[in-house]
Every structure is written in C-alpha cells, then in structure tokens.
Design a protein around this motif. Structure first.
Motif, PDB file in Angstrom:
ATOM      1  N   THR A  95     -15.619 -30.160  28.737  1.00  0.00           N
ATOM      2  CA  THR A  95     -16.127 -30.072  29.691  1.00  0.00           C
ATOM      3  C   THR A  95     -14.862 -29.714  30.738  1.00  0.00           C
ATOM      4  O   THR A  95     -15.752 -30.344  32.487  1.00  0.00           O
ATOM      5  N   SER A  96     -13.858 -30.375  30.592  1.00  0.00           N
ATOM      6  CA  SER A  96     -13.150 -30.305  32.245  1.00  0.00           C
ATOM      7  C   SER A  96     -13.135 -30.033  33.279  1.00  0.00           C
ATOM      8  O   SER A  96     -13.007 -28.970  34.312  1.00  0.00           O
ATOM      9  N   ILE A  97     -12.917 -28.337  32.128  1.00  0.00           N
ATOM     10  CA  ILE A  97     -14.143 -26.516  32.623  1.00  0.00           C
ATOM     11  C   ILE A  97     -14.251 -26.512  33.994  1.00  0.00           C
ATOM     12  O   ILE A  97     -14.662 -26.164  34.478  1.00  0.00           O
ATOM     13  N   GLY A 140      -9.855 -28.259  38.924  1.00  0.00           N
ATOM     14  CA  GLY A 140      -8.719 -29.499  39.975  1.00  0.00           C
ATOM     15  C   GLY A 140      -8.680 -30.757  39.576  1.00  0.00           C
ATOM     16  O   GLY A 140      -6.963 -31.204  39.632  1.00  0.00           O
ATOM     17  N   SER A 141      -9.196 -31.532  38.450  1.00  0.00           N
ATOM     18  CA  SER A 141      -9.043 -31.651  37.031  1.00  0.00           C
ATOM     19  C   SER A 141      -7.792 -31.481  36.350  1.00  0.00           C
ATOM     20  O   SER A 141      -7.566 -29.925  35.821  1.00  0.00           O
ATOM     21  N   THR A 142      -7.492 -32.953  35.791  1.00  0.00           N
ATOM     22  CA  THR A 142      -6.295 -31.896  34.341  1.00  0.00           C
ATOM     23  C   THR A 142      -6.337 -31.514  33.678  1.00  0.00           C
ATOM     24  O   THR A 142      -5.738 -30.629  33.088  1.00  0.00           O
ATOM     25  N   GLY A 143      -7.589 -31.082  33.395  1.00  0.00           N
ATOM     26  CA  GLY A 143      -7.431 -30.532  32.115  1.00  0.00           C
ATOM     27  C   GLY A 143      -8.229 -29.037  32.411  1.00  0.00           C
ATOM     28  O   GLY A 143      -7.163 -28.054  31.922  1.00  0.00           O
ATOM     29  N   TYR A 144      -8.848 -29.126  33.474  1.00  0.00           N
ATOM     30  CA  TYR A 144      -9.024 -27.830  34.746  1.00  0.00           C
ATOM     31  C   TYR A 144      -7.780 -26.945  35.236  1.00  0.00           C
ATOM     32  O   TYR A 144      -7.789 -25.956  33.512  1.00  0.00           O
ATOM     33  N   GLY A 147     -15.287 -24.818  21.778  1.00  0.00           N
ATOM     34  CA  GLY A 147     -16.786 -25.233  21.742  1.00  0.00           C
ATOM     35  C   GLY A 147     -17.479 -26.654  21.149  1.00  0.00           C
ATOM     36  O   GLY A 147     -18.603 -26.760  20.644  1.00  0.00           O
ATOM     37  N   ALA A 148     -16.691 -27.670  21.160  1.00  0.00           N
ATOM     38  CA  ALA A 148     -16.666 -28.420  20.942  1.00  0.00           C
ATOM     39  C   ALA A 148     -17.472 -29.606  21.549  1.00  0.00           C
ATOM     40  O   ALA A 148     -17.850 -30.613  21.279  1.00  0.00           O
ATOM     41  N   TYR A 180     -18.639 -24.185  27.351  1.00  0.00           N
ATOM     42  CA  TYR A 180     -18.067 -23.165  26.565  1.00  0.00           C
ATOM     43  C   TYR A 180     -18.339 -21.770  27.365  1.00  0.00           C
ATOM     44  O   TYR A 180     -16.819 -20.690  27.629  1.00  0.00           O
ATOM     45  N   LYS A 181     -19.565 -22.266  28.292  1.00  0.00           N
ATOM     46  CA  LYS A 181     -19.811 -20.317  28.514  1.00  0.00           C
ATOM     47  C   LYS A 181     -19.277 -20.646  29.927  1.00  0.00           C
ATOM     48  O   LYS A 181     -18.806 -19.102  30.373  1.00  0.00           O
TER      49      LYS A 181
END
Length: 486
Positions: A294-296, A300-304, A344-345, A351-352
C-alpha cells in the motif's frame, strides 16, 4: 513459479474499418460492457442463441425473409436449410455482446451469375460481389467494422439478388494494436503473429530457470523445441554472488535469435530486502515478507521508493533488450488476488496502482516500447484487473495434476469476462491440455507454458508420449515452423 496452490479463472480500440469494395470511417468510444450471449430474433419472435466462439452465426432461414426469399431444406447446409434469395431480402435483429470491431462473413453460392448485393448495417448500405459459383463458400463482406454493444439490424438486401445463402457469421476481433504507444516493430510483429494464429493454432511454450534445461530436454526427447520460452528475473538485483544478473536477458536474447519468443516473468523478492521472499508472511510461508504494497499509494514514502528502485533496475535490463531489438511478453505481478505474493496481500486498490505505476515508469519514463503486457488472472478477480489501457493479453495459470482436458469452461469464462477483445492464454500450467481436446472443444488458447522441472519432465504431469504427440500435432506451432518475426 507456483506456490503450489492452484486455481482456475476465468476489452480494443482502433480507428479504421474497411468494407469489401467500400471503405468508410467511424469513431467510437470503447469502454467495458457487461458481456452477454448474443442472440438473433426474427419477426415471428423466435430467438436463436448464437455461438461466441468464432462469432455469432446467423442461419439464413432464422432471419426475417421478405420480397420472395424462401427457405429450402438441404441437409448439406448449416442448420439443414439455405435461403433462395430470389429478388428478396434477409434481415436480423442481433444482440452484439461488446463495443468492438468485427468481421462479417456470408456463406453463399451464386449459381446463376456473378452477383452484387447489399450488406445493410443499421441502415448503412455497402455493396459486395460474389463471382458465379455453384458451390457454397464463405466470403468476408465486411472487415474491421465497428459495432456498438446492443441490438443492431443486419440485413442482406437485393441489388441484383439471386444468391443462395446458408448463413451470415459475425466474428469479434481481438485488439488490433498494443497498449504501448509507438510499440517497437518487433513487438508489433510478435503481437500480430499471436493475433493471426489465435483461434487457428496454439503456440507451444515451456518455462526454464537454468539456461535452457527444459527446451533442451524437449529437443532431445521430441526432436522439436517450443516457440515460447519463459525466463524469470527472480534472482536478479539481489546481490547473489552465485548469480549473473544478466542471465534472464541473455537467455531472452539467445531465444529471440533462434526465432523464438521470450516470456519474462518476475517473482519479485521483498523490495525492502528484509527477506528474500516473494511470498507474503503467513502460516504457509512463515519466512515470508511483510512488505506493505500500500506504500505505492504514497509517492515518496520509503516503500514507494524501494519499489521504484527495483522497477528501474529491471527496466534498465529491458532497455538493453530493446536496444538489441528483442521483444518481450512481459508478465509481472501475477496471481495477485490469491494473496500469497506480497504484491497482492493488501487488496486490489494498491495492486492495480502498482501495475499502473510500473506501466507508467517503464513505458513513459524509461521509454520501453518492446513489451507486450500480459496480466494473469484468478477466478472471479475482475475487480483486480488493471484496465484495458494497461493490458494486452490475459493469462490463466492452471495446475491440475494429470488433467489434460481443454479447460473449455475457463476459456469461455475468460473470453466473456474480458469482452472477447483480449487474447487469453494458459500462461502457466502443470499438466498441459491434449491438443486433440483443444480442437474437439474449440478451446482456442493463444499458447501454453508448463512450468520448469518436474512440471515439464515428469510423467506425473506430462508424459513423454503426450509431449511427442503435442510437438508433432498439426494444431501446435513449434519453433521449426516459425516465420521470421525480426
């Protein structure tokens, strides 16, 4: 590569249509419509359910006959009748299942002379001519013609009349072009090859992980090699001292140079590097990743940034292939709705967005024009579909041990779900379908690709006899039968 859980599962824009002898242009918006089974109704209220495998077939005798056209019994004709047109007409009310482009055919004989008559579509008239011929044959009388979903009036009207008409057939067309603007010539060549063979033959494939082991095994044991070879970015960009990060792209280049078609998969390991897993943490995967996709949704977030860094790395590898004129069937982020992979979790929204960000980053930022985007579905997961603008082909991963049936119900369901406008394929399998079953059932998958190792080589999944039969089958295209796509 599977997580050893199996499932079964289970759409075009263009600007031009061309008619035989007459050309006209239409522009229409193309949006997703709930598919329906097409029907035709005559003036007496009789309803005929129409096939959607090759498109609706309208038996001549089931139409509204006028002006002297009469039905004639003939056991040699489709439906047991043909219509002697005389100086008359045949018309149909046809329920069209989807906004799409269609070909229209007529099966007819012209025993008396060469005849020109009129194809009428919602009151727009186009001439077609059939040369004198006493034998029935099928003729294409409209090519790449846009029909909007809903009830349309289609008629064969007299100009010179006096044809013998067996049926009219309407064939829905697969998206004529790739979703990537300005796609490379090689990618277009591959896509058109797939389209041209879709519904006519199935293309052989196999997955490999370690430098052609499976293609070599098939060559040794059947004398032939598959057209499609799958490779995986699974081990690239992880700092493994034992692995050459260029192996997948080197293998793809080698296969393309042999006139084969590479499929590139990506079992994307944990972008955070906290684990080496592509599976999400669960009881089934106790060492799985906890990376939060979900960071996507938060640029600018770390995960993104971690995801973008991995996408950029793989994109640069694909850019090298593009510079070498190698096209790729690109199959990332597969089987998402199952939840066993981290991408997908956390549900369909994240996801999309990840798929769309990947597409934008690869196509618009890195300038990749050599990718054919293949999305892998699961049962009932249309809400996870990234959208028509981001997907060229829809795949299904089917693992049923020892079952070599055609999967016709899955094929039909997928065709309908994606409005008959996306090619559908068996993007992975354990046991492959017997080509005799495919032909008998009309399950017109684009290609099949058994997974590597035991799924290819073990008789538990696919016997050597079945492989030999498959690779020698008239319905199956193998590498030695390929035209040049370069």
């Amino acid at each position: 590569m599977r997580t050893d859980q199996l499932r079964v599962k289970g759409p075009f824009t263009a600007f031009l249509f061309i008619l035989v002898f007459i050309t006209a242009c239409k522009k229409q918006d193309n949006e997703h419509n709930t598919p329906v089974i097409p029907t035709a109704t005559n003036s007496s209220g009789r309803v005929q359910t129409l096939s959607v495998q090759s498109g609706p077939k309208l038996e001549a005798e089931s139409g509204t006959l006028s002006g002297g056209a009469v039905s004639v019994a003939d056991t040699g004709r489709s439906g047991g009748y043909f219509v002697e047109q005389n100086a008359g007409n045949i018309s149909y009310q046809v329920s069209i299942p989807a906004n799409a482009y269609y070909n229209i055919y007529i099966s007819a004989a012209s025993p008396y002379a060469t005849k020109t008559n009129i194809l009428s579509i919602d009151g727009s008239d186009y001439n077609f001519t059939i040369a004198q011929n006493a034998a029935f044959a099928e003729y294409k009388i409209a090519s790449t013609y846009f029909l909007a979903a809903g009830t349309r009036t289609i008629a064969i009207n007299k100009s010179y009349g006096y044809l013998q008409i067996d049926y009219v057939r309407i064939e829905i067309l697969i998206n004529p072009s790739l979703v990537t603007p300005g796609a490379s010539p090689e990618a277009n060549n591959v896509y058109q090859f797939l389209r041209n063979n879709y519904g006519t033959k199935i293309i052989s494939g196999v997955m490999t992980l370690s430098s052609f082991d499976e293609t070599n095994w098939l060559k040794t044991n059947t004398g032939k090699e598959p057209v499609i070879m799958g490779v995986d970015f699974m081990n690239s960009n992880r700092g493994y001292t034992w692995y050459n990060n260029l192996t997948p792209t080197n293998n793809a280049k080698t296969w393309w140079d042999k006139n084969g078609i590479p499929v590139m998969n990506w079992h994307w390991r944990d972008p955070s590097r906290a684990t080496e897993s592509f599976n999400y943490l669960s009881t089934a995967f106790p060492n799985g990743a906890t990376f939060d996709v979900t960071s996507i949704l938060t640029p600018g977030s770390t995960g993104y940034n971690q995801m973008i860094a991995d996408i950029d790395y793989v994109s640069n590898l694909l850019v090298t292939l593009q510079s070498q004129h190698v096209p790729v069937l690109w199959r990332p982020l597969h089987e998402a709705s199952g939840g066993w992979f981290w991408w997908g979790a956390k549900g369909s929204t994240a996801y999309k967005k990840l798929w769309q960000v990947m597409y934008d980053r690869m196509v618009n930022y890195h300038g990749l024009k050599n990718l054919i985007w293949v999305w892998t579905s699961l049962p009932g997961d249309y809400s996870w579909y990234p959208g028509d603008a981001y997907v060229d082909i829809v795949g299904d991963d089917i693992y049923v041990t020892g079952d070599h049936s055609s999967r016709i119900s899955i094929y039909n369901s997928m065709r309908a779900t994606y409005n008959y406008q996306k090619m559908v394929t068996i993007s992975e399998c354990g046991s492959m379908p017997d080509p005799d079953n495919l032909v008998a059932d009309g399950a017109k998958w684009s290609w099949f690709m058994p997974w590597y190792g035991k799924f290819t080589e073990s008789s538990t999944y696919n016997s050597l006899a079945l492989w030999q039969k498959t690779m020698d089958h008239a319905y199956v295209i193998t590498l030695d039968e390929m035209p040049s796509l370069h």
